[in-house]
Design an enzyme around this catalytic site. Sequence first.
Site, mmCIF file in Angstrom:
data_model
loop_
_atom_site.group_PDB
_atom_site.id
_atom_site.type_symbol
_atom_site.label_atom_id
_atom_site.label_comp_id
_atom_site.label_asym_id
_atom_site.label_seq_id
_atom_site.Cartn_x
_atom_site.Cartn_y
_atom_site.Cartn_z
ATOM 1 N N GLU A 1 0.825 -1.199 0.000
ATOM 2 C CA GLU A 1 0.000 0.000 0.000
ATOM 3 C C GLU A 1 0.861 1.251 0.000
ATOM 4 O O GLU A 1 2.021 1.232 0.405
ATOM 5 C CB GLU A 1 -0.907 -0.011 1.240
ATOM 6 C CG GLU A 1 -0.130 -0.131 2.527
ATOM 7 C CD GLU A 1 -1.010 -0.508 3.726
ATOM 8 O OE1 GLU A 1 -2.015 -1.217 3.534
ATOM 9 O OE2 GLU A 1 -0.676 -0.084 4.823
ATOM 10 N N CYS B 1 0.503 1.831 9.489
ATOM 11 C CA CYS B 1 1.384 1.004 8.687
ATOM 12 C C CYS B 1 0.864 -0.425 8.514
ATOM 13 O O CYS B 1 0.725 -1.164 9.471
ATOM 14 C CB CYS B 1 2.734 0.984 9.381
ATOM 15 S SG CYS B 1 3.977 0.069 8.530
HETATM 16 N N1 SAH Z 1 10.563 0.226 8.973
HETATM 17 C C1 SAH Z 1 10.690 1.652 9.017
HETATM 18 C C2 SAH Z 1 9.651 2.414 8.237
HETATM 19 C C3 SAH Z 1 8.203 1.975 8.269
HETATM 20 S S1 SAH Z 1 7.158 2.374 9.626
HETATM 21 C C4 SAH Z 1 10.700 2.129 10.458
HETATM 22 O O1 SAH Z 1 10.387 1.357 11.344
HETATM 23 O O2 SAH Z 1 11.076 3.273 10.699
HETATM 24 C C5 SAH Z 1 7.056 4.114 9.790
HETATM 25 C C6 SAH Z 1 6.817 4.532 11.218
HETATM 26 O O3 SAH Z 1 5.506 4.161 11.677
HETATM 27 C C7 SAH Z 1 7.803 3.891 12.206
HETATM 28 O O4 SAH Z 1 8.263 4.839 13.128
HETATM 29 C C8 SAH Z 1 6.931 2.865 12.887
HETATM 30 O O5 SAH Z 1 7.452 2.487 14.121
HETATM 31 C C9 SAH Z 1 5.608 3.595 12.965
HETATM 32 N N2 SAH Z 1 4.448 2.744 13.251
HETATM 33 C C10 SAH Z 1 4.253 1.463 12.891
HETATM 34 N N3 SAH Z 1 3.073 1.010 13.365
HETATM 35 C C11 SAH Z 1 2.512 2.034 14.044
HETATM 36 C C12 SAH Z 1 1.289 2.182 14.763
HETATM 37 N N4 SAH Z 1 0.437 1.184 14.886
HETATM 38 N N5 SAH Z 1 1.042 3.379 15.353
HETATM 39 C C13 SAH Z 1 1.935 4.394 15.218
HETATM 40 N N6 SAH Z 1 3.096 4.319 14.551
HETATM 41 C C14 SAH Z 1 3.387 3.144 13.967
#
Ligand code: SAH
Length: 376
Positions: free
Chosen positions: A107, A367
């Site tokens: 996505e 995400c």
């Molecule tokens: N793998 C990379 C990029 C993808 S996620 C990383 O971890 O940085 C992008 C951001 O969204 C990251 O900071 C991740 O921790 C955050 N994220 C993932 N799931 C989330 C959720 N349920 N609520 C808030 N932030 C979330």
Amino acid sequence: MTTLPLVFDAPRRGLPPRHFADLDGAGRREALEELGLPAYRADQIARHYYGRFENDPAAMTDLPAAVRDSVAAALFPPLLTEVRQVSSDAGDTRKTLWRLHDGTLVESVLMRYREQRAGGVPRRGRVTLCVSSQAGCGMACPFCATGQGGLRRNLSAAEIVEQVVAAARTAAAGGFGEPLRLSNVVFMGMGEPLANLPRVLHALRQLIDAAPHGMGISRRAITVSTVGLVPGIDKLAAQDLDITLAVSLHAPDDGLRDTLVPVNQRWKVAEVLAAADAYAARTGRRYSIEYALIRDVNDQPERADLLGALLRDRLAHVNLIPLNPTPGSQWDASPKAVEREFVRRLQARSVPVTVRDTRGRDIDGACGQLAAAAAR
Ligand code: SAH
């Protein structure tokens, strides 16, 4: 909550057929030669692709009609098929679920931020795309829907670039009610970009390069977000791409971070921050620290103080993200009063901090949630 193993190397399954955006200059010349076309046609095609967001050679009318089909077959296999598009925030957020050639779902999310003059800090309007760099993710963060689904495979460079080209086309074609330019790209969709580094780097160059060979997006308007793969941060720094780095910290102490961001078991908070510092020293610009505030997990006043103490002398900016609860998880976002106190404590230590606006909550905005819901 399940505990998944960390997966650094993607399964070798199912990379898509070769695409124009996978090739470098020499590869393009060679591919065109095989079709009996002179090298200068590569620049012509690039102008259509990066400048007009055209990925259908049938519409590249300055190519000889007789070769358009063979160019399409050899260099523009359809890589992304739209499965579903949902919008929220009065149309300012558009999330697209794509099916890849092997049935894999990924996505991307396109967000319009309107110009703000009154109230708070004035802000220029922008259009930001959140792209996926892998199908799934091997980093196993327990609060992240993608992390809980595991890693399916890496995306090719072209599968990444195609997400950006499609978004630029949508924005230019008036998807937000008027023609707009895609100004920002953040690698915050599915996947860990630094675990797919060669392909992400090749995609980044095509986003940054000037016409005709790229989209000419400003370097500082591109953000790569990582769980903290230290060797990857070092390699990214060595490229001198000068894009913005974001580190998903989520806890200031190793004890808690070991559980929230399991890769911390390999590279500790101090090592990750040292790598980010070295990156900032090269670019001269702040990096972002992402911190998802999770109720009663990492939102305590002591943790705010600890984070403030860690960052006060660093070239860092904190981006607090209200947790977007994933289906089936017992975790929730912090109450607003707790969030405000967290902000206050960081500010008291002169650490720049912003709270991310929550986009697309009603459309499985976090995400990986849309892909996870579709897979169910
Ligand atoms: N793998 C990379 C990029 C993808 S996620 C990383 O971890 O940085 C992008 C951001 O969204 C990251 O900071 C991740 O921790 C955050 N994220 C993932 N799931 C989330 C959720 N349920 N609520 C808030 N932030 C979330």
